[in-house]
Design an enzyme around this catalytic site. Structure first.
Site, mmCIF file in Angstrom:
data_model
loop_
_atom_site.group_PDB
_atom_site.id
_atom_site.type_symbol
_atom_site.label_atom_id
_atom_site.label_comp_id
_atom_site.label_asym_id
_atom_site.label_seq_id
_atom_site.Cartn_x
_atom_site.Cartn_y
_atom_site.Cartn_z
ATOM 1 N N LYS A 46 0.772 -1.154 0.010
ATOM 2 C CA LYS A 46 -0.061 0.154 0.045
ATOM 3 C C LYS A 46 0.887 1.251 0.083
ATOM 4 C CE LYS A 46 -2.625 -0.853 3.614
ATOM 5 N NZ LYS A 46 -3.800 -0.630 4.654
ATOM 6 N N LYS A 92 2.658 2.110 2.244
ATOM 7 C CA LYS A 92 2.425 2.779 3.731
ATOM 8 C C LYS A 92 3.541 2.127 4.469
ATOM 9 C CE LYS A 92 -1.951 4.514 4.945
ATOM 10 N NZ LYS A 92 -3.163 4.191 5.814
HETATM 11 N N1 C2G Z 1 -10.512 6.540 9.229
HETATM 12 C C1 C2G Z 1 -11.569 7.621 9.406
HETATM 13 N N2 C2G Z 1 -10.906 8.755 9.826
HETATM 14 C C2 C2G Z 1 -10.150 9.217 9.976
HETATM 15 C C3 C2G Z 1 -8.925 8.501 9.591
HETATM 16 C C4 C2G Z 1 -9.138 7.025 9.230
HETATM 17 O O1 C2G Z 1 -12.648 7.176 9.513
HETATM 18 N N3 C2G Z 1 -9.536 10.607 10.328
HETATM 19 C C5 C2G Z 1 -10.975 5.236 8.859
HETATM 20 C C6 C2G Z 1 -10.383 5.056 7.512
HETATM 21 O O2 C2G Z 1 -11.558 5.527 6.438
HETATM 22 C C7 C2G Z 1 -10.460 3.563 7.532
HETATM 23 C C8 C2G Z 1 -9.922 3.289 9.114
HETATM 24 O O3 C2G Z 1 -10.119 4.598 9.706
HETATM 25 O O4 C2G Z 1 -11.503 2.950 7.260
HETATM 26 C C9 C2G Z 1 -8.467 2.710 8.973
HETATM 27 O O5 C2G Z 1 -7.647 3.929 8.380
HETATM 28 P P1 C2G Z 1 -6.331 3.475 7.946
HETATM 29 O O6 C2G Z 1 -5.571 2.965 8.882
HETATM 30 O O7 C2G Z 1 -5.733 4.618 7.267
HETATM 31 O O8 C2G Z 1 -6.529 2.487 6.765
HETATM 32 P P2 C2G Z 1 -6.127 2.413 5.269
HETATM 33 O O9 C2G Z 1 -4.747 2.613 5.126
HETATM 34 O O10 C2G Z 1 -7.156 3.193 4.642
HETATM 35 O O11 C2G Z 1 -6.415 0.766 4.925
HETATM 36 O O12 C2G Z 1 -7.838 -2.973 2.657
HETATM 37 C C10 C2G Z 1 -8.120 -1.462 3.006
HETATM 38 C C11 C2G Z 1 -7.048 -0.849 3.521
HETATM 39 O O13 C2G Z 1 -6.344 -1.826 4.453
HETATM 40 C C12 C2G Z 1 -7.579 0.197 4.175
#
Ligand code: C2G
Length: 131
Positions: free
Chosen positions: A44, A46
């Protein structure tokens, strides 16, 4: 029992993540969180501050979370939904539409993201303090 699943890296856990986890849990009776492995994070593009094991341990301590599994690839979601007998798939709406293929297997819900917080924002804020 209505089972919910959500996916993410959940690095530097913050209140935006907690808002998501709480709302996801409220959509059913049991919440499974698939947390990205360090290897999948690399896919990803990340890089998380905390390791998979430590991010997993932190999530397991949250009252809204019933079970934590690993997310190793983009392709595992259908299998996860079947294997864990999932009724509802939930993601923040930055993913709006991206997982609609799951609709033939379970309900798909995108929840509004929490504005004003993100792991990136935390990192940038700390960087500014240390500059
Ligand atoms: N999230 C949120 N509000 C934020 C930050 C994050 O609602 N201010 C939500 C994201 O939309 C996601 C969850 O928290 O649903 C986890 O965020 P991340 O750890 O950034 O996940 P991500 O990198 O988007 O990975 O297969 C799907 C991926 O693994 C998602």
């Amino acid at each position: 029992m209505k089972k919910v699943i959500t996916y993410g890296t959940f690095d530097l856990l913050h209140w935006g993540h907690i808002n998501l986890l709480r709302r996801a849990r409220e959509l059913g009776d049991y919440l499974v969180v698939a947390i990205s492995s360090d290897e999948f994070n690399a896919i990803k593009n990340k890089e998380s501050f905390h390791s998979f094991e430590n991010r997993k341990m932190i999530l397991e301590a949250i009252r809204y979370v019933d079970e934590v599994i690993a997310e190793d690839n983009w392709e595992q979601k259908v299998l996860d939904v079947q294997k864990h007998d999932i009724d509802v798939f939930v993601m923040g709406d930055d993913w709006e539409g991206k997982f609609d293929f799951l609709k033939e297997h379970c309900e798909v819900i995108y929840l509004p993201r929490t504005a004003g917080i993100s792991t990136t924002k935390i990192k940038e804020g700390l960087q500014a303090i240390n500059d």
